[in-house]
Design a protein around this motif. Structure first.
Motif, PDB file in Angstrom:
ATOM      1  N   ARG A 343      12.311  65.093  12.694  1.00  0.00           N
ATOM      2  CA  ARG A 343      11.589  65.318  13.955  1.00  0.00           C
ATOM      3  C   ARG A 343      11.048  64.003  14.508  1.00  0.00           C
ATOM      4  NH1 ARG A 343       9.643  70.383  11.844  1.00  0.00           N
ATOM      5  NH2 ARG A 343       7.911  69.315  10.867  1.00  0.00           N
ATOM      6  N   PHE A 344      10.542  63.204  13.598  1.00  0.00           N
ATOM      7  CA  PHE A 344       9.956  61.939  14.027  1.00  0.00           C
ATOM      8  C   PHE A 344      11.028  61.037  14.633  1.00  0.00           C
ATOM      9  CE2 PHE A 344       8.391  57.640  13.413  1.00  0.00           C
ATOM     10  CZ  PHE A 344       7.117  57.760  13.913  1.00  0.00           C
ATOM     11  N   ALA A 345      12.174  60.968  13.949  1.00  0.00           N
ATOM     12  CA  ALA A 345      13.259  60.111  14.440  1.00  0.00           C
ATOM     13  C   ALA A 345      13.721  60.593  15.814  1.00  0.00           C
ATOM     14  CB  ALA A 345      14.412  60.113  13.447  1.00  0.00           C
ATOM     15  N   ARG A 346      13.857  61.925  15.945  1.00  0.00           N
ATOM     16  CA  ARG A 346      14.316  62.452  17.236  1.00  0.00           C
ATOM     17  C   ARG A 346      13.291  62.151  18.330  1.00  0.00           C
ATOM     18  NH1 ARG A 346      17.735  65.578  20.098  1.00  0.00           N
ATOM     19  NH2 ARG A 346      16.809  66.926  21.693  1.00  0.00           N
ATOM     20  N   ARG A 347      12.060  62.355  17.999  1.00  0.00           N
ATOM     21  CA  ARG A 347      11.001  62.100  18.953  1.00  0.00           C
ATOM     22  C   ARG A 347      11.018  60.645  19.407  1.00  0.00           C
ATOM     23  NH1 ARG A 347       5.819  64.018  20.396  1.00  0.00           N
ATOM     24  NH2 ARG A 347       4.632  62.178  20.979  1.00  0.00           N
ATOM     25  N   HIS A 348      11.217  59.784  18.439  1.00  0.00           N
ATOM     26  CA  HIS A 348      11.259  58.359  18.737  1.00  0.00           C
ATOM     27  C   HIS A 348      12.435  58.039  19.657  1.00  0.00           C
ATOM     28  CE1 HIS A 348      10.072  54.302  18.005  1.00  0.00           C
ATOM     29  NE2 HIS A 348      11.306  53.958  17.682  1.00  0.00           N
ATOM     30  N   ARG A 349      13.600  58.640  19.347  1.00  0.00           N
ATOM     31  CA  ARG A 349      14.782  58.422  20.199  1.00  0.00           C
ATOM     32  C   ARG A 349      14.514  58.913  21.615  1.00  0.00           C
ATOM     33  NH1 ARG A 349      17.986  59.434  15.659  1.00  0.00           N
ATOM     34  NH2 ARG A 349      18.019  61.689  15.995  1.00  0.00           N
ATOM     35  N   ILE A 350      13.880  60.086  21.697  1.00  0.00           N
ATOM     36  CA  ILE A 350      13.610  60.648  23.023  1.00  0.00           C
ATOM     37  C   ILE A 350      12.648  59.751  23.798  1.00  0.00           C
ATOM     38  CG2 ILE A 350      12.491  62.575  24.218  1.00  0.00           C
ATOM     39  CD1 ILE A 350      13.784  64.434  22.201  1.00  0.00           C
ATOM     40  N   GLU A 351      11.640  59.273  23.125  1.00  0.00           N
ATOM     41  CA  GLU A 351      10.668  58.379  23.782  1.00  0.00           C
ATOM     42  C   GLU A 351      11.369  57.176  24.396  1.00  0.00           C
ATOM     43  OE1 GLU A 351       6.896  58.749  20.906  1.00  0.00           O
ATOM     44  OE2 GLU A 351       7.249  56.720  21.663  1.00  0.00           O
ATOM     45  N   ARG A 352      12.238  56.555  23.585  1.00  0.00           N
ATOM     46  CA  ARG A 352      12.926  55.355  24.048  1.00  0.00           C
ATOM     47  C   ARG A 352      13.878  55.684  25.182  1.00  0.00           C
ATOM     48  NH1 ARG A 352      14.242  52.410  19.125  1.00  0.00           N
ATOM     49  NH2 ARG A 352      16.260  51.990  20.076  1.00  0.00           N
ATOM     50  N   ALA A 353      14.626  56.790  24.992  1.00  0.00           N
ATOM     51  CA  ALA A 353      15.605  57.192  26.005  1.00  0.00           C
ATOM     52  C   ALA A 353      14.898  57.495  27.324  1.00  0.00           C
ATOM     53  CB  ALA A 353      16.394  58.407  25.521  1.00  0.00           C
ATOM     54  N   MET A 354      13.709  58.095  27.230  1.00  0.00           N
ATOM     55  CA  MET A 354      12.987  58.462  28.441  1.00  0.00           C
ATOM     56  C   MET A 354      12.531  57.210  29.186  1.00  0.00           C
ATOM     57  SD  MET A 354       9.621  60.857  28.932  1.00  0.00           S
ATOM     58  CE  MET A 354      10.161  61.913  27.625  1.00  0.00           C
ATOM     59  N   GLN A 355      12.053  56.254  28.420  1.00  0.00           N
ATOM     60  CA  GLN A 355      11.607  55.006  29.025  1.00  0.00           C
ATOM     61  C   GLN A 355      12.765  54.349  29.780  1.00  0.00           C
ATOM     62  OE1 GLN A 355      10.067  52.481  26.035  1.00  0.00           O
ATOM     63  NE2 GLN A 355       8.072  52.336  27.026  1.00  0.00           N
ATOM     64  N   GLU A 356      13.910  54.293  29.112  1.00  0.00           N
ATOM     65  CA  GLU A 356      15.093  53.687  29.727  1.00  0.00           C
ATOM     66  C   GLU A 356      15.503  54.447  30.976  1.00  0.00           C
ATOM     67  OE1 GLU A 356      17.327  52.181  25.782  1.00  0.00           O
ATOM     68  OE2 GLU A 356      18.528  53.388  27.185  1.00  0.00           O
ATOM     69  N   ALA A 357      15.572  55.763  30.842  1.00  0.00           N
ATOM     70  CA  ALA A 357      16.028  56.580  31.960  1.00  0.00           C
ATOM     71  C   ALA A 357      15.098  56.394  33.154  1.00  0.00           C
ATOM     72  CB  ALA A 357      16.087  58.047  31.546  1.00  0.00           C
ATOM     73  N   GLN A 359      13.353  53.890  33.903  1.00  0.00           N
ATOM     74  CA  GLN A 359      13.457  52.558  34.494  1.00  0.00           C
ATOM     75  C   GLN A 359      14.730  52.389  35.305  1.00  0.00           C
ATOM     76  OE1 GLN A 359      12.826  49.890  31.222  1.00  0.00           O
ATOM     77  NE2 GLN A 359      10.634  50.250  31.276  1.00  0.00           N
ATOM     78  N   THR A 360      15.851  52.845  34.745  1.00  0.00           N
ATOM     79  CA  THR A 360      17.121  52.508  35.405  1.00  0.00           C
ATOM     80  C   THR A 360      18.014  53.697  35.702  1.00  0.00           C
ATOM     81  OG1 THR A 360      18.127  52.131  33.252  1.00  0.00           O
ATOM     82  CG2 THR A 360      17.190  50.216  34.340  1.00  0.00           C
ATOM     83  N   GLN A 361      17.760  54.866  35.112  1.00  0.00           N
ATOM     84  CA  GLN A 361      18.710  55.961  35.267  1.00  0.00           C
ATOM     85  C   GLN A 361      18.011  57.255  35.623  1.00  0.00           C
ATOM     86  OE1 GLN A 361      21.836  55.052  32.114  1.00  0.00           O
ATOM     87  NE2 GLN A 361      22.075  54.426  34.225  1.00  0.00           N
ATOM     88  N   ALA A 362      17.202  57.180  36.665  1.00  0.00           N
ATOM     89  CA  ALA A 362      16.402  58.357  37.013  1.00  0.00           C
ATOM     90  C   ALA A 362      17.276  59.551  37.361  1.00  0.00           C
ATOM     91  CB  ALA A 362      15.470  58.023  38.168  1.00  0.00           C
ATOM     92  N   GLU A 363      18.571  59.279  37.691  1.00  0.00           N
ATOM     93  CA  GLU A 363      19.441  60.413  38.052  1.00  0.00           C
ATOM     94  C   GLU A 363      19.717  61.329  36.860  1.00  0.00           C
ATOM     95  OE1 GLU A 363      20.239  57.271  38.199  1.00  0.00           O
ATOM     96  OE2 GLU A 363      22.025  56.934  36.965  1.00  0.00           O
TER      97      GLU A 363
END
Ligand code: C2E
Ligand code: CA
Ligand code: CA
Length: 611
Positions: A343-357, A359-363
Motif C-alpha cells: 500500500r505504501f509503495a502504491r501510495r508513493h507511486r500515486i503521489e509522484r504520478a499525480m505531481q507529474e500529471a 505539472q505537465t499532463q493535466a489531460e
C-alpha cells in the motif's frame, strides 16, 4: 668598552649576578681565590665546596647554574662527579660545568671535554680569562634556561589544551550519539547500538516506533520547555521498561522513540503494556497531563546465525510503515504486515504520478458527469462532476483512492481548481451549442476549504472570476461539500456559504448521515440540500431495518426543510422506496453511471427513456 669595564660589578646583568655557582676544589686556596674573584665581579650566589661527595649532594638537592669543578680530587675525581650529576639531568638539559685543570694535564682536559664539560680554566688561574669563560658559560646557561622556561610554559599550555580538547571530543562524541532533550540515544547512537545488537546473535527482536502525536499541539499550548519535560519523562519511562528487557531505546527522530528488545511471549500484550506505561498521566504543573501517541512495530526472527544488520534495517522500515498505517487508520499501535509495504509503495507511486500529471499532463484528469433526476417529475435537474484519472502506466485510478492522497499532499488545491476550470469549459462549450440549463455540481473537499482559508482565498472569488472569464450566467454551478468541511471555523464557513448563496451558487451537504453534524448546527447553515449517503440507500429496498433508517433520515431532512438527494440508486426497487418516502431527487446507476461529455449528451437526448 674594554673587556675589564665590561666586568665591573655594576656592569653585571642582574640575572647573571644572581646565577648560582658552585665551586668544587679540594684545595681551599683555590676555592678562596675563585670565591673572591667571583664576589668582586658581582656574583652574589656563589657556594664553595671542598668535598666532591658533598658537592654532589648539594647539587642534587638544588642544581646550580654553573659548576666550576676541579678534576683531581681525592675520593671522587671530577669525571666521577660529572658522571653522577649527569644521571640526574633532565631530557634536553645539560650539565653546565667548567673544569679546573692544570696546564700540564692535556689528557685530563680532553677527557673532561669528552665527558661533556663546556670549557676549562687553567691553573694557575689567569683571572681575567677565568672570568670571561665563566661569563660565557653563564650567558649560554641563562639563555638556555630562559628557552627551557618558555618551552615549559608552552608545553603546559599545550597539555592544558590537549586536556580541553579531549574533554571536548568526549562531549562531542556524547552529543553526537545522544538526544539533547531526553538524554537517550539519538538516531546516530541508535544505529551504533543496533550494529552491536546485531552482533549478539539474537533470534527474535521487536522493533517498536512510538510517536507522541500531540507534542506539536502541546508546544503551542504549553511552550517548548514543558514539552521537553514531558518528552524526557516519557523517554525515561520507556528507557526503564526497555532496560528491564535487555533492549535498546532512544529518540529516532523529533518526537518518535525507537525501542528494540528481544521478543516476549505475547507481543501484542507487551506493546499494550509499554503504551499504558508511557502514556499514563504525567504530573504537570500541579495536576496531570496525558500524552497520546501512535506506534508501529515489527517482529523479525532468524533461526540461523541470528539477526544481522540488514534484517535490522528492514525491520526498522517495517516498523515505520506500521506507524504510518497506524496514523492513517487512527490505531494506537499496529503490527507490520506485508500489505502495508504494498500500500505504501502504491501510495508513493500515486503521489509522484499525480505531481507529474498536474505539472505537465493535466489531460490525464477528466471529468465524468452523473445526472440527478427529479423522482416525481421524472426530469433531469442537474449533474454531478466526478473526477477521473487515467494514468498511462498505473491505469485508471479512482477518486476514492487519489483524492485522499491529494488531500494529504495538498495537491487537492490545484486539483480542485482544475475541476472548476473543466466544469466552466464544459458549460461554455454547451452554451455555444444552444441553451443549457442543468447546473453542474462540483465536489469540494474539506481540506481544499482549509487550504484556501489558510491563504486567505475565497471559494466565491475563484468561482466568480472563472464565471466571468467563461461568460457563464449565474445559477449553473453548485457545490457539494462533505460534513467534515463543517469542522472548520464556523463563522468563516457561514460567511463563505452566504457569499455563495448571494451569487446563486447552491451548496449541498454531501455524504449526509456519515459525519458529525449536529442538527442545531445544520439548521444555522445557509445550505438547502442534503445528499443522503449511498450507504443508507444501499439495500434499503430489501432490508426493513435499513428502510427504517433511511426513512428517518429523510424525515429529518424534511423537518429541517432541506431538499434531499439520494445517492447510489441502483434499482427500480430503490427508486420506488425513495418515492414512497418522498425523497425529491435521486442519483445512481439506475439512471446512469457517471458519463463522459459526449455520452452524457447522448444520454440526455434519450431521457426519459421510452419504455
Ligand atoms: P461522492 O461525492 O459521494 O460521489 C459519489 C460516488 O458514488 C461516485 O464515486 C460515483 O461514481 C458513485 N456512484 C454514483 N452512483 C452510484 C451507484 O448507483 N452505485 C454505486 N455503488 N456508486 C455510485 P466516485 O466517482 O468513485 O467518487 C468517489 C468520491 O471521490 C466522491 O464521492 C467524492 O467524494 C470524491 N470525488 C470525486 N470527484 C471529486 C472532485 O472533483 N473533487 C473532490 N474534492 N472530490 C471528488
Ligand atoms: Ca458528491
Ligand atoms: Ca456521497
Amino acid at each position: 668598552m674594554s673587556e675589564l669595564d665590561d666586568l665591573e660589578p655594576k656592569a653585571l646583568p642582574e640575572a647573571m649576578a644572581e646565577a648560582r655557582i658552585l665551586v668544587v676544589d679540594d684545595n681551599p686556596a683555590n676555592l678562596a681565590v675563585l670565591a673572591e674573584l667571583l664576589a668582586e665581579a658581582g656574583f652574589r650566589s656563589v657556594d664553595v665546596e671542598s668535598s666532591p661527595e658533598k658537592a654532589v649532594e648539594r647539587w642534587l638537592a638544588h642544581p646550580y647554574d654553573l659548576l666550576l669543578l676541579d678534576m683531581r680530587m681525592p675520593g671522587l675525581d671530577g669525571l666521577q662527579v660529572m658522571d653522577r650529576l649527569r644521571t640526574q639531568i633532565a631530557d634536553g638539559d645539560y650539565l653546565p660545568c667548567i673544569v679546573l685543570t692544570a696546564q700540564t694535564d692535556p689528557e685530563t682536559r680532553a677527557a673532561a671535554l669528552d665527558a661533556g664539560a663546556l670549557d676549562f680554566i687553567l691553573k694557575p688561574f689567569d683571572l681575567d680569562e677565568a672570568l670571561k669563560r665563566i661569563r660565557n658559560a653563564l650567558q649560554t646557561r641563562l639563555l638556555h634556561r630562559q628557552a627551557r622556561q618558555r618551552l615549559d610554559a608552552y608545553g603546559q599550555t599545550i597539555s592544558a589544551q590537549q586536556q580541553a580538547l579531549a574533554a571536548r571530543e568526549h562531549d562531542i562524541a556524547y552529543l553526537a550519539s545522544h538526544d539533547s532533550i531526553t538524554g537517550l540515544l539519538n538516531r546516530h547512537g541508535l544505529c551504533r547500538g543496533l550494529e552491536s545488537l546485531t552482533r549478539e546473535g539474537h533470534k527474535a527482536l521487536v522493533f517498536l516506533l512510538i510517536e507522541l502525536s500531540d507534542a506539536d499541539q502541546l508546544i503551542l499550548l504549553e511552550g517548548t520547555q514543558s514539552v521537553d519535560y514531558l518528552l524526557r519523562e516519557a523517554g525515561t519511562r520507556l528507557a526503564s521498561l526497555v532496560g528491564e528487557r535487555g533492549g535498546l531505546c532512544g529518540v529516532w527522530r523529533g518526537q518518535t522513540f525507537l525501542a528494540v528488545f528481544p521478543q516476549t511471549a505475547d507481543l501484542e500484550l507487551e506493546v499494550d503494556r509499554i503504551f499504558d506505561t508511557i502514556f499514563a498521566p504525567l504530573p504537570f504543573h500541579g495536576s496531570h497531563v496525558v500524552l497520546h501517541g501512535r506506534g508501529g512495530y515489527a517482529l523479525v526472527t532468524d533461526e540461523g546465525s541470528g539477526i544481522d544488520i540488514q534484517q535490522s534495517n528492514a525491520a526498522l522500515r517495517a516498523a515505520g510503515l506500521a506507524l504510518a498505517s497506524a496514523h492513517r487508520l487512527s490505531n494506537r499501535a499496529l503490527l507490520y504486515d506485508a500489505r502495508m509495504a504494498e500500500r505504501f509503495a502504491r501510495r508513493h507511486r500515486i503521489e509522484r504520478a499525480m505531481q507529474e500529471a498536474l505539472q505537465t499532463q493535466a489531460e490525464q484528469f477528466q471529468l465524468a458527469y452523473q445526472p440527478k433526476v427529479d423522482i416525481h417529475g421524472h426530469r433531469v435537474v442537474g449533474c454531478e462532476a466526478l473526477l477521473r484519472w487515467h494514468h498511462p502506466t498505473l491505469g485508471t485510478i479512482g477518486p476514492a483512492e487519489f483524492i485522499p492522497i491529494a488531500e494529504d499532499t495538498g495537491a487537492i488545491e490545484i486539483l480542485g481548481l482544475l475541476v472548476m476550470d473543466r466544469v466552466f469549459a464544459f458549460l461554455s462549450r454547451r452554451l455555444q451549442h444552444g441553451p443549457w440549463t442543468l447546473p453542474i455540481a462540483i465536489n469540494v473537499s474539506a481540506r481544499q476549504f482549509e487550504l484556501m482559508r489558510a491563504r486567505g482565498m475565497s471559494l466565491v472569488n475563484a468561482i466568480e472570476t472563472r464565471r466571468a472569464h467563461y461568460r457563464i450566467p449565474r445559477g449553473l454551478i453548485e457545490l457539494e461539500i462533505t460534513e467534515s468541511s463543517l469542522l472548520t471555523d464556523f463563522d468563516w464557513l457561514v460567511t463563505q456559504l452566504e457569499q455563495l448563496r448571494d451569487n446563486a451558487i447552491g451548496v449541498a451537504l454531501d455524504d449526509f448521515g456519515t459525519g458529525y453534524s449536529s442538527l442545531s448546527y445544520l439548521r444555522n447553515l445557509p445550505i438547502n440540500t442534503l445528499k443522503i449517503d449511498r450507504s443508507f440507500v444501499d439495500g434499503a429496498a430489501r432490508d426493513s431495518r435499513q428502510a427504517f433508517l433511511l426513512s428517518n433520515i429523510l424525515h429529518l431532512a424534511r423537518d429541517l426543510k432541506f431538499v434531499s438527494v439520494a445517492e447510489g440508486v441502483e434499482t427500480l426497487g430503490d427508486l420506488d422506496l425513495l418515492r414512497d418516502l418522498s425523497c425529491a431527487i435521486a442519483q445512481g446507476y439506475y439512471f446512469s453511471r457517471p458519463l463522459s461529455e459526449p455520452d452524457l449528451l447522448a444520454w440526455l437526448a434519450a431521457f426519459p427513456p421510452k419504455s
